[in-house]
Design a protein around this motif. Structure first.
Motif, mmCIF file in Angstrom:
data_model
loop_
_atom_site.group_PDB
_atom_site.id
_atom_site.type_symbol
_atom_site.label_atom_id
_atom_site.label_comp_id
_atom_site.label_asym_id
_atom_site.label_seq_id
_atom_site.Cartn_x
_atom_site.Cartn_y
_atom_site.Cartn_z
ATOM 1 N N GLU A 167 -4.815 -49.682 38.213
ATOM 2 C CA GLU A 167 -5.788 -48.882 38.963
ATOM 3 C C GLU A 167 -5.952 -49.416 40.387
ATOM 4 O OE1 GLU A 167 -10.307 -47.222 38.317
ATOM 5 O OE2 GLU A 167 -9.919 -49.342 37.940
ATOM 6 N N ALA A 168 -6.094 -50.733 40.525
ATOM 7 C CA ALA A 168 -6.289 -51.324 41.848
ATOM 8 C C ALA A 168 -5.058 -51.140 42.737
ATOM 9 C CB ALA A 168 -6.624 -52.811 41.706
ATOM 10 N N PHE A 169 -3.860 -51.226 42.144
ATOM 11 C CA PHE A 169 -2.647 -51.081 42.937
ATOM 12 C C PHE A 169 -2.475 -49.652 43.431
ATOM 13 C CE2 PHE A 169 2.107 -50.480 43.018
ATOM 14 C CZ PHE A 169 2.299 -51.161 44.208
ATOM 15 N N PHE A 170 -2.714 -48.670 42.569
ATOM 16 C CA PHE A 170 -2.583 -47.284 43.004
ATOM 17 C C PHE A 170 -3.647 -46.927 44.035
ATOM 18 C CE2 PHE A 170 -0.111 -46.499 38.983
ATOM 19 C CZ PHE A 170 1.036 -46.067 39.622
ATOM 20 N N LYS A 171 -4.831 -47.515 43.927
ATOM 21 C CA LYS A 171 -5.862 -47.287 44.942
ATOM 22 C C LYS A 171 -5.445 -47.894 46.272
ATOM 23 C CE LYS A 171 -10.122 -46.615 42.308
ATOM 24 N NZ LYS A 171 -11.500 -47.095 42.083
ATOM 25 N N LEU A 172 -4.797 -49.052 46.220
ATOM 26 C CA LEU A 172 -4.274 -49.665 47.435
ATOM 27 C C LEU A 172 -3.266 -48.741 48.117
ATOM 28 C CD1 LEU A 172 -3.897 -52.276 49.252
ATOM 29 C CD2 LEU A 172 -2.047 -52.881 47.673
ATOM 30 N N LEU A 173 -2.375 -48.151 47.319
ATOM 31 C CA LEU A 173 -1.370 -47.245 47.870
ATOM 32 C C LEU A 173 -2.013 -45.982 48.434
ATOM 33 C CD1 LEU A 173 1.398 -47.497 45.124
ATOM 34 C CD2 LEU A 173 1.305 -48.703 47.314
ATOM 35 N N SER A 174 -3.010 -45.448 47.742
ATOM 36 C CA SER A 174 -3.698 -44.259 48.242
ATOM 37 C C SER A 174 -4.386 -44.543 49.566
ATOM 38 C CB SER A 174 -4.720 -43.762 47.214
ATOM 39 O OG SER A 174 -4.076 -43.211 46.077
ATOM 40 N N LYS A 175 -5.008 -45.707 49.678
ATOM 41 C CA LYS A 175 -5.650 -46.071 50.946
ATOM 42 C C LYS A 175 -4.612 -46.225 52.048
ATOM 43 C CE LYS A 175 -9.447 -46.966 51.524
ATOM 44 N NZ LYS A 175 -10.580 -46.135 52.016
ATOM 45 N N ALA A 176 -3.468 -46.829 51.724
ATOM 46 C CA ALA A 176 -2.411 -47.002 52.725
ATOM 47 C C ALA A 176 -1.849 -45.664 53.172
ATOM 48 C CB ALA A 176 -1.289 -47.876 52.157
ATOM 49 N N LEU A 177 -1.926 -44.658 52.305
ATOM 50 C CA LEU A 177 -1.353 -43.351 52.611
ATOM 51 C C LEU A 177 -1.985 -42.729 53.848
ATOM 52 C CD1 LEU A 177 0.761 -41.391 51.438
ATOM 53 C CD2 LEU A 177 -1.097 -40.294 50.172
ATOM 54 N N TYR A 178 -3.265 -43.032 54.091
ATOM 55 C CA TYR A 178 -3.870 -42.455 55.283
ATOM 56 C C TYR A 178 -4.372 -43.481 56.293
ATOM 57 C CZ TYR A 178 -8.641 -43.146 53.400
ATOM 58 O OH TYR A 178 -9.796 -43.688 52.899
ATOM 59 N N THR A 179 -4.355 -44.778 55.945
ATOM 60 C CA THR A 179 -4.697 -45.775 56.961
ATOM 61 C C THR A 179 -3.458 -46.273 57.691
ATOM 62 O OG1 THR A 179 -4.606 -47.564 55.312
ATOM 63 C CG2 THR A 179 -6.768 -46.564 55.736
ATOM 64 N N HIS A 180 -2.326 -46.406 56.960
ATOM 65 C CA HIS A 180 -1.067 -46.862 57.546
ATOM 66 C C HIS A 180 0.082 -46.071 56.937
ATOM 67 C CE1 HIS A 180 -2.778 -50.335 59.674
ATOM 68 N NE2 HIS A 180 -3.565 -50.465 58.625
ATOM 69 N N PRO A 181 0.148 -44.767 57.210
ATOM 70 C CA PRO A 181 1.163 -43.935 56.561
ATOM 71 C C PRO A 181 2.580 -44.363 56.890
ATOM 72 C CG PRO A 181 0.163 -42.777 58.408
ATOM 73 C CD PRO A 181 -0.660 -44.006 58.183
ATOM 74 N N GLY A 182 2.823 -44.765 58.136
ATOM 75 C CA GLY A 182 4.173 -45.191 58.506
ATOM 76 C C GLY A 182 4.624 -46.392 57.712
ATOM 77 N N ALA A 183 3.689 -47.315 57.454
ATOM 78 C CA ALA A 183 4.030 -48.509 56.679
ATOM 79 C C ALA A 183 4.398 -48.158 55.252
ATOM 80 C CB ALA A 183 2.852 -49.494 56.702
ATOM 81 N N LEU A 184 3.641 -47.253 54.644
ATOM 82 C CA LEU A 184 3.903 -46.894 53.257
ATOM 83 C C LEU A 184 5.177 -46.065 53.117
ATOM 84 C CD1 LEU A 184 2.948 -46.913 50.313
ATOM 85 C CD2 LEU A 184 1.650 -44.839 50.793
ATOM 86 N N LEU A 185 5.358 -45.096 54.014
ATOM 87 C CA LEU A 185 6.498 -44.204 53.899
ATOM 88 C C LEU A 185 7.805 -44.847 54.337
ATOM 89 C CD1 LEU A 185 4.878 -40.888 55.164
ATOM 90 C CD2 LEU A 185 5.267 -41.619 52.807
#
Length: 397
Positions: free
Chosen positions: A267-285
């Motif tokens: 749960e915590a890891f997927f929440k981390l990814l969801s937060k990264a999706l709109y705080t640092h999209p370039g980093a995640l993608l």
């Protein structure tokens, strides 16, 4: 103890009313220096202890460290601005900006080490350095002690959610510190701390300029500060996310039972990814291909099929965030605002993107912005296709 922590919190709250920054710093030093010094001395004795006294020194050092961390958290909580408490992992970015905008500005000029006096600034920096050297030492010395790790993460969370400047973690030190701790003893609370840290350094947000300056200078900077972003920040964040993801994959895909045995971490890891999706999209993608494949073709499908409700919900929430991202908002991502899921920005992001395009004075800058948006959109659409195909297969099997 809990009583001492409450006492320190109460004293810190009273200190907020003091008009002089120098007096605040002097009293705060008197309050937190003794337990910090005791903890550092106890850890030094443990490091030098022989086999015959190791057990006794370990217990003494552990007690001193826990006391210091709890009192530090109490002092930080006492100096909190109440308006800042809204910054949580799942907060809407717009709500956070609106509720915290004025409070953050007030915090920047409020006690806890913010002053124009060079001598006081030096004293505050020395205290900050001592505090985080103690926290770092504690996490390294008690790397497998869940109670110590949890209290340390709670203190770090407090510094990121409205604590005074005196206690704020160095940006480029906090991520490696928490990532190393998660690699050694993976728990959900380290991931939660990193999720809050993502918000503090979000693209176009308060901490991005400070982090960019720190990376350029190679020296320490604070989480929290001006706005803006840079390619260096996104690249650095991508490397940090990749490191944490590697450790998380090892936990959650281990022998196929990680998602069932560690649903809190999932749960915590997927929440981390969801937060990264709109705080640092370039980093995640732009994560390495191996990480993208492990995430979208292995972990997410397993999460959606796991026999554990928390893991299934976490995986589904992440897929929903990825699929519901408004592609038109990608253009806004290259401007002041972060790349937000449609459920948080909706048509406002589309309107903002159109307005930004219409107002662009330099055709070259507009073309560059659209090129970046198209690249991110292509990456996002590839993810969406993978998620859609995967869900269809799961439903049909």
């Amino acid at each position: 103890s809990s009583d001492r922590e409450k006492m320190v919190r109460s004293v810190s709250q009273v200190m907020q009313a003091l008009p002089e920054a120098g007096e605040q710093l002097r009293l705060l030093t008197m309050l937190i220096a003794p337990p910090v010094v005791r903890a550092r001395e106890a850890m030094a004795r443990l490091a030098a202890a022989g086999p015959e006294s190791a057990e006794a020194e370990t217990q003494a050092a552990r007690s001193a460290v826990l006391e210091a961390l709890r009192l530090l958290r109490g002092a930080c909580d006492g100096l909190h601005l109440p308006e800042m408490d809204v910054l949580e992992v799942d907060d809407d970015d717009d709500e956070v900006d609106g509720a915290n905008g004025g409070a953050a500005a007030a915090a920047a000029g409020r006690g806890g080490g913010q002053t124009d006096d060079p001598a006081l600034r030096a004293a505050a920096e020395e205290m900050r350095r001592g505090v985080w050297e103690t926290v770092t030492g504690a996490l390294q010395l008690f790397a497998q002690d869940e109670e110590v790790l949890k209290v340390a993460c709670a203190f770090a969370n407090s510094t990121l959610t409205g604590g005074p400047a005196l206690f704020r973690a160095p940006a480029t030190a906090l991520w490696p510190l928490m990532a190393a701790s998660f690699e050694t003893c993976p728990q959900s609370f380290q991931l939660r701390t990193l999720t809050i840290a993502l918000q503090a350094t979000r693209r176009g947000g308060d901490g991005a300029d400070d982090l960019a300056a720190e990376l350029a200078a190679g020296g320490p900077a604070l989480v929290g500060g001006g706005g803006g972003a840079s390619a260096a920040v996104e690249e650095w964040m991508r490397n940090q996310l990749a490191r944490v993801a590697t450790a998380a994959f090892g936990v959650l895909t281990a022998e196929g039972q990680g998602l069932v045995e560690r649903p809190d971490v999932a749960e915590a890891f997927f929440k981390l990814l969801s937060k990264a999706l709109y705080t640092h999209p370039g980093a995640l993608l732009s994560l390495p291909e191996a990480h993208q494949a492990e995430l979208y073709l292995s972990l997410v499908p397993r999460g959606l099929q796991a026999q554990e409700r928390l893991s299934v919900e976490a995986a589904l929430d992440f897929v929903r965030d990825a699929v519901s991202c408004d592609a038109a908002a990608l253009f806004a991502a290259v401007g002041p605002r972060a790349f937000l899921p449609e459920r948080r920005a909706g048509r406002r992001a589309v309107a903002a993107a159109a307005a930004a395009a219409a107002a662009a004075d330099a055709e070259g800058e507009a073309a560059k912005a659209w090129a970046e948006a198209r690249a991110w959109r292509g990456a996002l659409e590839g993810i969406i296709r993978r998620c859609g195909e995967m869900i269809v297969r799961i439903v049909l099997t």
